[in-house]
Every structure is written in structure tokens, then in C-alpha cells.
Scaffold this active site. Structure first.
Site, PDB file in Angstrom:
ATOM      1  N   SER A 126       0.837  -1.038  -0.105  1.00  0.00           N
ATOM      2  CA  SER A 126      -0.110   0.120  -0.024  1.00  0.00           C
ATOM      3  C   SER A 126       0.823   1.348  -0.006  1.00  0.00           C
ATOM      4  O   SER A 126       1.958   1.347   0.600  1.00  0.00           O
ATOM      5  CB  SER A 126      -0.805  -0.203   1.324  1.00  0.00           C
ATOM      6  OG  SER A 126      -1.489   1.307   1.361  1.00  0.00           O
ATOM      7  N   TYR A 139      -1.960  -0.645  10.497  1.00  0.00           N
ATOM      8  CA  TYR A 139      -1.923  -1.003   9.202  1.00  0.00           C
ATOM      9  C   TYR A 139      -0.526  -0.750   8.407  1.00  0.00           C
ATOM     10  O   TYR A 139      -0.073  -1.500   7.803  1.00  0.00           O
ATOM     11  CB  TYR A 139      -3.161  -0.440   8.449  1.00  0.00           C
ATOM     12  CG  TYR A 139      -3.222  -0.804   6.902  1.00  0.00           C
ATOM     13  CD1 TYR A 139      -3.678  -2.109   6.554  1.00  0.00           C
ATOM     14  CD2 TYR A 139      -2.797  -0.018   5.794  1.00  0.00           C
ATOM     15  CE1 TYR A 139      -3.909  -2.221   5.312  1.00  0.00           C
ATOM     16  CE2 TYR A 139      -2.860  -0.187   4.713  1.00  0.00           C
ATOM     17  CZ  TYR A 139      -3.543  -1.381   4.253  1.00  0.00           C
ATOM     18  OH  TYR A 139      -3.544  -1.897   2.959  1.00  0.00           O
TER      19      TYR A 139
END
Length: 171
Positions: A126, A139
Site C-alpha cells: 500500500s 496497518y
């Protein structure tokens, strides 16, 4: 992470190009939905289980004999404010987003090395693995980890003809 979204689409693309595909899915409902989409193909197997459980990883290791491409796509998220992240949250996300990638990559790279298979390992990451984000500390840890793991794996596995890359997705 082939039960929906990017993982499912990538798997379908490989199927349509005559590759044998092992779809690893988390839930039986995902398995039945996927079966409806791929019922006209014969070059696949669907393995259902929890990548955070060692028993499932051992099942995968035993069942899959050949692999020339591994796409690590399984992931979850956590949108909690940093002080509110629990140890349970931490362990779950580290296990699914990072540990499963590490262990699956070990399983498959060992098979590839043993059989002298030159192939690819692709880790989906990501943009948050590069820049961080508000209420995404947990995350971001996992995606920063994926980026570091990918770089180190690529150095370790290059001499065996195994390419390791990450794809940092954006919204």
C-alpha cells in the site's frame, strides 16, 4: 486473498491464460461465490482456511507441489486511533498482513529452489507502507514491513532466479 477483489481478479486472469491456479480463500461463502465464477474452468483448486493458523499453512505446504508465481494478497485493516489499538488487534493484523506473507513466501520459495523453478513472488502492499496515515498506525506497520521484507527477499532469492516485488496500491 483470492476470495474477492484484487486477488480474485488476478486469479481469474491467470485462469483465462491457461495457468493452474490455487485460490486461497478465508471463508466458505467466498469459496462458493468464487466457484460460481470459475465453474467452466478445470485448471484450479480452492483451498479454504485461515492464513493466521499454522495448521492451514501446513495444509497448503503439503497440498501444493508446484508453484512458479505466488501473489501475496491477503490483508485486513485497522482504523483505530493509535492509543486505542489493542494487543489483540496488533497480533491479528501482524499475523494476516505480514506473518502470512513471510511464511507463505518461505514455503513457496523453498519449493521453487528445490525444483529449480525460476518464478515470481509478488507482495501487495500500500502507499501507506511508504507514507503512513492518520488512524492507520497498525496497518502502516504491516505495509512498511511488507516493503522491507520484499527488498530483503529479493536479495536473498535473486541467485535462484526468483524475482520478488511489491505493488503499493493506492485508493
Amino acid at each position: 486473498g483470492a476470495g474477492r477483489g484484487i486477488g480474485e481478479e488476478v486469479g481469474l486472469k491467470f485462469l483465462k491464460n491457461d495457468h493452474f491456479v490455487y485460490f486461497l480463500v478465508h471463508r466458505k461463502i467466498q469459496k462458493s461465490k468464487l466457484l460460481n465464477k470459475i465453474k467452466n474452468f478445470s485448471n484450479f483448486d480452492i483451498i479454504c482456511g485461515d492464513l493466521t493458523k499454522n495448521e492451514f499453512l501446513k495444509k497448503i505446504e503439503k497440498k501444493i507441489k508446484y508453484c512458479d508465481n505466488l501473489i501475496n494478497n491477503a490483508a485486513s485493516t485497522n482504523k483505530k486511533f493509535f492509543p486505542d489499538v489493542s494487543e489483540k488487534d496488533f497480533n491479528y493484523l501482524i499475523n494476516i498482513n505480514l506473518k502470512s506473507v513471510f511464511l507463505l513466501s518461505q514455503i513457496f520459495s523453498k519449493k521453487m529452489i528445490k525444483k529449480k523453478i525460476k518464478g515470481n513472488i509478488i507482495n501487495l502492499s500500500s502507499q501507506l507502507g511508504h507514507i503512513g496515515a492518520y488512524n492507520r498506525s497498525l496497518y502502516c506497520i504491516t505495509k512498511f514491513g511488507i516493503e522491507g521484507l520484499t527488498k530483503s527477499m529479493s536479495l536473498d532469492l535473486a541467485k535462484f532466479g526468483i524475482k520478488v516485488n511489491s505493488i503499493a496500491l493506492t485508493k
